[in-house]
Design a protein around this motif. Structure first.
Motif, mmCIF file in Angstrom:
data_model
loop_
_atom_site.group_PDB
_atom_site.id
_atom_site.type_symbol
_atom_site.label_atom_id
_atom_site.label_comp_id
_atom_site.label_asym_id
_atom_site.label_seq_id
_atom_site.Cartn_x
_atom_site.Cartn_y
_atom_site.Cartn_z
ATOM 1 N N LEU A 77 73.350 -10.489 12.860
ATOM 2 C CA LEU A 77 73.239 -10.325 14.310
ATOM 3 C C LEU A 77 74.426 -10.950 15.030
ATOM 4 C CD1 LEU A 77 69.634 -11.013 15.599
ATOM 5 C CD2 LEU A 77 71.017 -8.988 15.900
ATOM 6 N N TYR A 78 74.856 -12.095 14.525
ATOM 7 C CA TYR A 78 76.020 -12.775 15.099
ATOM 8 C C TYR A 78 77.237 -11.852 15.071
ATOM 9 C CZ TYR A 78 79.488 -16.538 15.529
ATOM 10 O OH TYR A 78 80.520 -17.339 15.931
ATOM 11 N N TYR A 123 69.884 -10.209 6.715
ATOM 12 C CA TYR A 123 69.999 -11.590 7.194
ATOM 13 C C TYR A 123 68.739 -12.128 7.849
ATOM 14 C CZ TYR A 123 75.009 -11.439 6.380
ATOM 15 O OH TYR A 123 76.235 -11.342 5.801
ATOM 16 N N HIS A 124 68.090 -11.319 8.657
ATOM 17 C CA HIS A 124 67.010 -11.866 9.477
ATOM 18 C C HIS A 124 65.709 -11.114 9.225
ATOM 19 C CE1 HIS A 124 70.616 -13.276 11.487
ATOM 20 N NE2 HIS A 124 70.968 -12.029 11.648
ATOM 21 N N VAL A 140 76.952 -9.152 17.731
ATOM 22 C CA VAL A 140 77.305 -9.605 19.071
ATOM 23 C C VAL A 140 78.809 -9.808 19.197
ATOM 24 C CG1 VAL A 140 77.293 -11.769 20.346
ATOM 25 C CG2 VAL A 140 75.237 -10.493 20.077
ATOM 26 N N ILE A 182 78.195 -23.257 19.078
ATOM 27 C CA ILE A 182 77.734 -21.939 18.633
ATOM 28 C C ILE A 182 77.539 -21.930 17.124
ATOM 29 C CG2 ILE A 182 78.603 -19.605 18.227
ATOM 30 C CD1 ILE A 182 77.403 -19.825 20.867
ATOM 31 N N LEU A 231 70.279 -18.579 12.725
ATOM 32 C CA LEU A 231 70.592 -17.236 12.231
ATOM 33 C C LEU A 231 70.899 -17.194 10.738
ATOM 34 C CD1 LEU A 231 72.870 -15.875 15.086
ATOM 35 C CD2 LEU A 231 70.522 -15.276 14.629
ATOM 36 N N GLY A 284 62.923 -12.252 9.095
ATOM 37 C CA GLY A 284 61.850 -12.831 9.899
ATOM 38 C C GLY A 284 61.678 -12.186 11.254
ATOM 39 N N MET A 285 62.711 -11.474 11.716
ATOM 40 C CA MET A 285 62.620 -10.936 13.067
ATOM 41 C C MET A 285 61.715 -9.714 13.151
ATOM 42 S SD MET A 285 66.319 -11.343 14.787
ATOM 43 C CE MET A 285 65.863 -10.632 16.343
ATOM 44 N N PHE A 343 80.593 -17.342 25.061
ATOM 45 C CA PHE A 343 81.925 -16.782 24.834
ATOM 46 C C PHE A 343 82.749 -16.834 26.122
ATOM 47 C CE2 PHE A 343 84.692 -13.193 25.580
ATOM 48 C CZ PHE A 343 85.602 -13.364 24.565
ATOM 49 N N ILE A 397 75.121 -16.079 23.256
ATOM 50 C CA ILE A 397 76.494 -16.191 22.740
ATOM 51 C C ILE A 397 77.473 -15.549 23.718
ATOM 52 C CG2 ILE A 397 78.048 -15.413 20.910
ATOM 53 C CD1 ILE A 397 75.819 -15.730 18.957
ATOM 54 N N MET A 398 77.029 -14.488 24.405
ATOM 55 C CA MET A 398 77.934 -13.784 25.302
ATOM 56 C C MET A 398 78.405 -14.682 26.439
ATOM 57 S SD MET A 398 76.146 -10.060 24.977
ATOM 58 C CE MET A 398 76.272 -9.565 26.582
ATOM 59 N N ILE A 445 81.178 -8.014 21.825
ATOM 60 C CA ILE A 445 82.102 -8.722 22.719
ATOM 61 C C ILE A 445 83.514 -8.150 22.569
ATOM 62 C CG2 ILE A 445 83.185 -10.953 23.174
ATOM 63 C CD1 ILE A 445 80.565 -12.274 22.471
ATOM 64 N N ARG A 480 60.197 -13.613 16.396
ATOM 65 C CA ARG A 480 61.356 -14.507 16.448
ATOM 66 C C ARG A 480 62.331 -14.066 17.535
ATOM 67 N NH1 ARG A 480 63.576 -16.342 10.789
ATOM 68 N NH2 ARG A 480 64.846 -17.496 12.266
ATOM 69 N N VAL A 488 71.451 -14.881 20.481
ATOM 70 C CA VAL A 488 72.558 -13.942 20.274
ATOM 71 C C VAL A 488 73.104 -13.451 21.615
ATOM 72 C CG1 VAL A 488 72.881 -11.562 19.595
ATOM 73 C CG2 VAL A 488 72.118 -13.197 17.937
ATOM 74 N N ILE A 489 72.177 -13.195 22.560
ATOM 75 C CA ILE A 489 72.650 -12.781 23.882
ATOM 76 C C ILE A 489 73.327 -13.967 24.573
ATOM 77 C CG2 ILE A 489 71.928 -11.876 26.136
ATOM 78 C CD1 ILE A 489 71.664 -9.841 23.975
ATOM 79 N N SER A 510 66.053 -15.583 18.080
ATOM 80 C CA SER A 510 67.318 -15.105 17.513
ATOM 81 C C SER A 510 68.017 -14.206 18.516
ATOM 82 C CB SER A 510 67.060 -14.323 16.228
ATOM 83 O OG SER A 510 66.348 -15.101 15.331
ATOM 84 N N LEU A 511 67.255 -13.282 19.096
ATOM 85 C CA LEU A 511 67.842 -12.369 20.074
ATOM 86 C C LEU A 511 68.311 -13.145 21.303
ATOM 87 C CD1 LEU A 511 68.305 -9.340 20.485
ATOM 88 C CD2 LEU A 511 66.283 -9.343 21.903
#
Lengths: 374, 521
Positions: free
Chosen positions: B448-449, B334-335, B452, A110, A118, B337-338, A286, A282-283, B456, A272, A279-280, A275-276
């Protein structure tokens, strides 16, 4: 202040399938198409994935048989009755290091990917520290809560896959898949090995079967969990090869994330997407890491019975952070991954299966004894 | 009195002398100005006294039905009737008992009266607004139900207004509230179990449920927890809520409060329990799950498609209220570019000249908004609206013109605020406000990190929560697919054939098979 028998229900077999699937779907799939494409030519990797899936299904079948035979005892207690305490201690230590390594590996992966997609300045050390701290918080709650997280997170991950598939087909070129059947069998076998590494993790059924409402259905859950993962792997692999071609897939570090990068929504309202997507993702990573951590904690509780959960977590967390930070570069990191995979095959699959054989033998002996005594 | 250092010696039962009893009551209550004691002689010549608290009793009842009746019309005397009762019981206990009991009360044409010989009971009854009738030579006291104080009329609920649906709301009076619930459910199995809470306030609370629908284990647990309440005063339902909820360190409410009787009735029919508390219009419904916060009683009064779409809109509102400012920070810091390039350019263009980074800008504006909202609550209603307009429009406009914040920021803050008002439950909206700041902090540290990870962490917290043993995230996780019929979408009424499975009701069916068949033909 709790009612024990009201509200709290054990896991249904569907929920267990989701748990198995979210354990399998981790960071493996992000690099899997590259690993498969390296050893195979054109689109032949699908055979590797399918064959590896079959092997995993077989292993899953056997391992879940062990779990069912253990019944409502935990796996380690069951093993004590079969092979005695000293051997079980070795098994527990092996599995402890495997699960710990698994968790650390996911955390490092990660951090590596976050660094690439990111952040550009934030150091890897901070990224993985934050991740491991969240994992520790997750594990310090109730274990059934941890399993509920799988059920909560898996749908969003599947949704991401569906979005990628739906919007990715615009760049899909069928010619990239041709010609078929040109890889020598040895290449397919090598590809298979890589896929199997990404399909490890269903051993958790050995520990989590005690949470099931009807443990006899564990086999079905494990098999469907593996099958879902194999299908997702196949879908993503064919998309990657169809879009980037085999050569392209070989040379991209994270082909699955690059796949998400290719996606453009109508009207360009979101750029982009990768990135999303990540990021999802990651769940679910996790979830994988947290279950690894939880089971490492479980093995440790068998090894050191007197330590309370808080102390165990306080001991495991720094170790896993250290393991996570050990690899210096990508090469060392992939070595760590291979080592953990070997340990998984040894402690998660071969050992339980040999226990199964051993248990079967013992049962037969008991039967013989019964007959002779009668 | 106690503060004089002389503990009151308390006779356990009233004495036969009215004078002694009056002296005791005066001494106990400190002879307050609202204590009414009227001593008189009955037509039979007995000495009698009526004791009550002014303002709590209906004076008309006392005067017309008690005092004038006893003074003017004769009849059998209380004492003699009591003696007769005793002798009658001695003669033949069974045949006459009905009549002898009747003779005690035959001189008073009142519906609600009973006898008592326990001082605690008598004093509590007087303080609750009933009257006590003392008769010379009689060892029991007649307690007359004569509660009649000024209470607020039934009005439309202030906090939960809906377009279509009943307009009556709970009041501060518990009797009115139980009436409002009973008028909706004429089931003989509807139960109102009363409790008296608070060492000093002795507040009435009622646990309402439908016997045969609700799981008895749930009712027992609710009653057990209510019996553990030990405090001076359960001020409003909030105290009770905080005392009996499972996790008091959690920012998320585990019990929902409502002003709407139809919501309570609906919950009872689903197999939930309601706790009605005297002195507040906010009544409690439990157990709840996280999906309860996006549901409104209106969903059931409207077409199911409309209701489903509105619920999805509310889920969207929850996500916007939680994540929008955090996303703004993450994307800008941070982003970059998005964002689509055109949007990125226009945002960057408007941010030109803004002296702060996006983090400071967002925190500044969000904090201002929270200030405005808090100020709006404190101010009188008419000014409150003005403050809303002044704050939202004038300050926002001025801040943009002064170059402190960018116009995009004002849009973000406004949309977030509107989204948080779209959440039906106020208690949940507050938690969301709190979590929004957590996510903003996470976004400013890790982009974004961080968002998330914060999500969580939130989910970990939620899956570990319970409301009276029910997992808070049910029926999402643990997965109960049959409960999805009435979750984010709501199926047509004919399809809502079962009560929520997660509540484990005793009677799980809401519709009989026959009615379903008839409709589908």
């Amino acid at each position: 202040m709790r009612i024990n028998s009201f509200g709290e229900k054990p896991l249904s077999s569907l929920e267990m399938s989701m748990t198995i699937a979210s354990m399998l779907i981790g960071v493996g799939i992000l690099t899997l198409p590259r690993a498969v494409a390296t050893y195979t030519r054109s689109f032949d990797g699908w055979m590797s994935i399918l064959l590896a899936g079959c092997v995993a299904l077989l292993a899953g079948l056997l391992v879940s048989k062990v779990a069912i035979r253990a019944g409502n005892k935990t796996f380690l207690d069951y093993s004590v009755t079969l092979v005695g305490k000293p051997v079980t201690y070795i098994i527990a230590a092996l599995q402890f290091s495997y699960f710990l390594g698994f968790c650390s590996y996911e955390a490092r992966a990660i951090a590596n990917i976050s660094k690439q997609y990111l952040f550009d300045r934030t150091p890897v050390e901070y990224i993985s520290l934050a991740f491991i701290l969240v994992v520790v918080y997750g594990v310090s709650g109730s274990r059934s809560g941890l399993l509920r997280l799988n059920v909560l997170f898996l749908p969003s991950v599947l949704l991401m896959v569906i979005i990628v598939v739906c919007f990715g087909y615009r760049w899909f070129e069928f010619t990239n898949l041709q010609p078929f059947f040109i890889t020598p069998p040895i290449g397919i076998m090598q590809g298979m090995r890589e896929v199997i590494y990404s399909l490890l993790g269903f051993e958790i059924i050995l520990y989590y079967i005690v949470f099931m409402e009807r443990p006899e259905k564990a086999t079905k859950s494990v098999l469907s969990g593996i099958a879902v993962s194999v299908v997702i792997y196949l879908v993503i692999y064919q998309l990657v090869v169809g879009i980037f071609s085999n050569i392209g897939a070989m040379n991209i570090v994270y082909p699955t994330i690059e796949l998400a990068k290719e996606i453009q929504f109508p009207g360009n309202f979101f750029e982009r997407f990768e990135s999303l997507f990540f990021v999802i993702w990651i769940m679910t990573v996790f979830n994988t890491a947290a279950m690894g951590f939880d089971l490492a904690n479980e093995c440790m509780s068998f090894l050191f019975k007197k330590l309370s959960k808080r102390y165990r977590l306080l001991i495991i967390a720094p170790i896993s952070y250290l393991v996570c930070m050990t690899p210096g570069d990508m090469a060392e990191f992939s070595t760590l991954g291979t080592m953990i995979s070997y340990m998984a095959i040894l402690s998660g699959i071969l050992l339980p299966i040999s226990l199964l054989m051993f248990g079967g033998k013992k049962k037969k002996e008991e039967k013989v004894d019964d007959k002779s005594s009668a | 009195m106690e503060h004089n250092g002389q503990p009151l010696e308390q006779p356990s039962i009233p004495s036969a002398s009215v004078r002694d009893n009056m002296a005791y009551i005066k001494q106990l209550l400190g002879a307050p100005s609202d204590l009414l004691i009227r001593t008189f002689l009955t037509a039979e010549g007995e000495k009698a006294a009526v004791v009550c608290i002014e303002g709590l009793v209906d004076k008309q009842v006392i005067q017309n039905q008690v005092i004038s009746q006893l003074m003017l019309t004769g009849g059998s005397s209380f004492v003699r009737s009591e003696q007769r009762e005793k002798t009658g019981q001695m003669d033949d206990e069974h045949s006459n008992s009905m009549f002898t009991h009747a003779s005690e009360t035959e001189r008073l044409a009142l519906q609600d009266m009973r006898n008592s010989a326990d001082w605690d009971d008598i004093v509590l009854t007087i303080l609750s607004g009933d009257a006590a009738l003392f008769i010379e030579e009689m060892e029991e006291v007649i307690l007359i139900g004569s509660k009649g104080w000024k209470s607020r009329a039934i009005e439309e609920p202030q906090t939960e207004s809906i377009i279509r649906g009943p307009r009556d709301g709970f009041t501060e009076d518990i009797r009115t509230n139980t009436t409002l619930v009973r008028r909706r459910i004429r089931d003989p199995h509807l139960r109102f179990d009363s409790f008296c809470i608070g060492r000093r306030s002795r507040k009435d609370i009622v646990v309402a449920y439908i016997d045969g629908v609700v799981n008895p284990m749930l009712v027992n647990e609710v009653k057990r927890r209510i019996n553990t309440i030990d405090m001076d005063d359960a001020e409003g339902s909030g105290f009770i809520e905080q005392w009996i909820q499972d996790h008091y360190w959690s920012p998320y409410p585990q019990i929902i409060n409502t002003e709407r009787p139809d919501k309570v009735a609906g919950a009872l029919l689903q197999g939930r329990v309601a706790v009605l508390v005297d002195g507040t219009p906010f009544q409690l419904i439990l157990p709840i799950t996280i999906s309860s916060f996006i549901q409104s009683p209106e969903d059931y009064y409207q077409n199911w498609i409309l209701a489903s779409v509105l619920r999805i809109l509310r889920v969207f509102a929850v996500f916007v209220a939680l994540f929008l400012p955090g996303l703004y920070i993450a994307l800008l810091e941070y982003h970059h570019g998005m964002l689509p390039s055109k949007l990125a350019f226009s945002v960057a263009g408007t941010r030109e000249g803004v002296p702060f980074p996006a983090v400071v800008e967002t925190f500044l504006m969000e904090a201002t908004l929270e200030l405005l909202r808090e100020a709006g609550v404190r101010l009188p209603k008419s000014i409150g609206q003005t403050i809303g307009v002044v704050g939202g429009l004038v300050i926002g406009e001025a801040a943009v013109t002064a170059g402190i914040v960018s116009p995009v920021m004002v849009v973000i803050v406004a949309v977030t605020a509107i989204a948080s008002f779209a959440i039906p439950s106020y208690g949940f909206a507050i938690s969301i406000r709190l979590m929004r700041f957590l996510i903003m902090i996470a976004a400013s540290v890790f982009g974004l990190y961080g968002i998330v990870l914060a999500l969580i962490i939130n989910c970990i917290h939620l899956v570990n929560l319970r409301s009276f043993g029910i997992p808070y995230t049910a029926p999402l996780a643990p997965l109960r697919l049959s409960d999805w019929r009435d979750l984010i979408y709501r199926l047509p009424v004919i399809r809502l054939s079962h009560r929520p499975e997660i509540l484990e009701p005793m009677d799980s069916k809401r519709l009989s098979k026959g009615s379903k068949g008839k409709r589908s033909q």
